[in-house]
Design a protein around this motif. Structure first.
Motif, PDB file in Angstrom:
ATOM      1  N   HIS A  99      45.597 102.089 149.630  1.00 43.57           N
ATOM      2  CA  HIS A  99      46.242 100.994 148.898  1.00 43.57           C
ATOM      3  C   HIS A  99      46.426  99.780 149.811  1.00 43.57           C
ATOM      4  N   ILE A 100      46.838 100.038 151.045  1.00 40.04           N
ATOM      5  CA  ILE A 100      47.029  98.961 152.019  1.00 40.04           C
ATOM      6  C   ILE A 100      45.712  98.241 152.290  1.00 40.04           C
ATOM      7  N   ALA A 102      43.158  98.030 150.273  1.00 37.00           N
ATOM      8  CA  ALA A 102      42.775  97.286 149.077  1.00 37.00           C
ATOM      9  C   ALA A 102      43.519  95.957 148.995  1.00 37.00           C
ATOM     10  N   LEU A 103      44.727  95.915 149.550  1.00 33.73           N
ATOM     11  CA  LEU A 103      45.514  94.677 149.569  1.00 33.73           C
ATOM     12  C   LEU A 103      45.079  93.732 150.680  1.00 33.73           C
ATOM     13  N   GLY A 104      44.225  94.216 151.565  1.00 33.34           N
ATOM     14  CA  GLY A 104      43.773  93.391 152.676  1.00 33.34           C
ATOM     15  C   GLY A 104      44.766  93.294 153.811  1.00 33.34           C
ATOM     16  N   LEU A 105      45.719  94.225 153.864  1.00 28.67           N
ATOM     17  CA  LEU A 105      46.703  94.227 154.940  1.00 28.67           C
ATOM     18  C   LEU A 105      46.144  94.970 156.152  1.00 28.67           C
ATOM     19  N   ARG A 160      54.541  90.654 155.647  1.00 28.68           N
ATOM     20  CA  ARG A 160      53.414  90.842 154.725  1.00 28.68           C
ATOM     21  C   ARG A 160      53.468  92.223 154.079  1.00 28.68           C
ATOM     22  N   ARG A 163      56.578  92.316 151.702  1.00 28.71           N
ATOM     23  CA  ARG A 163      56.328  91.534 150.484  1.00 28.71           C
ATOM     24  C   ARG A 163      55.518  92.340 149.479  1.00 28.71           C
ATOM     25  N   ALA A 164      54.666  93.237 149.990  1.00 32.94           N
ATOM     26  CA  ALA A 164      53.862  94.103 149.127  1.00 32.94           C
ATOM     27  C   ALA A 164      54.608  95.377 148.734  1.00 32.94           C
ATOM     28  N   LEU A 193      55.623 103.186 148.709  1.00 31.49           N
ATOM     29  CA  LEU A 193      55.784 101.937 147.988  1.00 31.49           C
ATOM     30  C   LEU A 193      57.174 101.870 147.390  1.00 31.49           C
TER      31      LEU A 193
END
Length: 243
Positions: A99-100, A102-105, A160, A163-164, A193
């Motif tokens: 998931h991380i 996919a978020l680009g983190l 960052r 915030r997610a 999450l």
């Protein structure tokens, strides 16, 4: 891009992996001795997790064996109570890392994980891609490299993730990696999450603060630490969180 999932089930456990990274993963991937015999084990350390750096067909990776910490480690070691595959430490962290990604983190992308059942208990392992040429924030502090500018980057990194809605269960200076180009947050074991909320976000930051102080960041005194490191970190954290 969303991570793909494939599960390979065996008689005593299962392997979860991303076929886009490697089309086939077997139990040998999780055995340091197998990599040693192939001359592909670059480094192995004990520690709580039993971490090995391995050269795999998917590239250089980190293999970590889950092991308990604290007082309970003396009793349970690397055993965890079985509550179903989706509740294993390895499957949960693998999916959170996906998931991380996919978020680009910035974190360590997952490659594969497994669990092995032993009656009412299970053991687990996780393979992630290795982040090259990186030092931990703790190592940067020990080398005298942690300054206000780097502290600001750490604040932005944590913001960052917060915030997610990503809560890190053990946010400390050993779990922040620093390279010339980027900072990364690693070791998301037990992370999850959550709805963004000031209470858990502040508690997370205080955990990081305690880690820095314990490692000697306040050796010149709390006021100096506050002005030169912590205030810049919080300033950038709050600015990024509101962005």
């Amino acid at each position: 891009m969303a991570m793909q999932e494939r599960i390979r089930e065996g008689t005593t456990g299962a392997i979860l992996f991303d076929p886009a990274v490697s089309p086939q993963v077997d139990d040998g991937w999780f055995e340091p001795e197998v990599w040693r015999e192939q001359g592909a084990l670059r480094h192995q350390s004990g520690g709580r997790g039993g971490v090995a750096i391995i050269d795999t067909p998917a590239g250089e990776c980190v293999l970590r064996h889950y092991r308990r910490g604290g007082m309970v480690a003396k009793l349970m070691g690397d055993r965890y109570l079985w509550k179903g595959a989706d509740h294993t430490r390895s499957f949960r962290e693998f999916r959170l890392l996906g998931h991380i990604a996919a978020l680009g983190l910035p974190s360590a992308p997952p490659v594969a994980c497994r669990y092995q059942r032993h009656g009412l208990f299970y053991g687990a392992d996780l393979i992630t891609r290795r982040i090259p040429d990186a030092q931990t924030l703790a190592e940067c502090l020990a080398a005298g490299r942690l300054d206000g500018e780097m502290a600001e980057l750490v604040g932005a990194l944590v913001a960052r993730f917060h915030r997610a809605g990503i809560w890190h269960a053990d946010l400390n200076a050993h779990n922040v990696l620093v390279t010339d180009d980027e900072l990364y947050l690693i070791d998301l074991d037990r992370g999850r999450l959550r709805e963004p909320d000031d209470s858990w976000q502040r508690a997370n930051l205080l955990r990081l603060r305690r880690s820095l102080v314990k490692l000697g960041a306040a050796v010149k005194g709390e006021p100096v630490f506050e002005e030169t490191l912590w205030k810049p970190l919080i300033y950038r954290y709050e600015r990024t969180l509101r962005a």
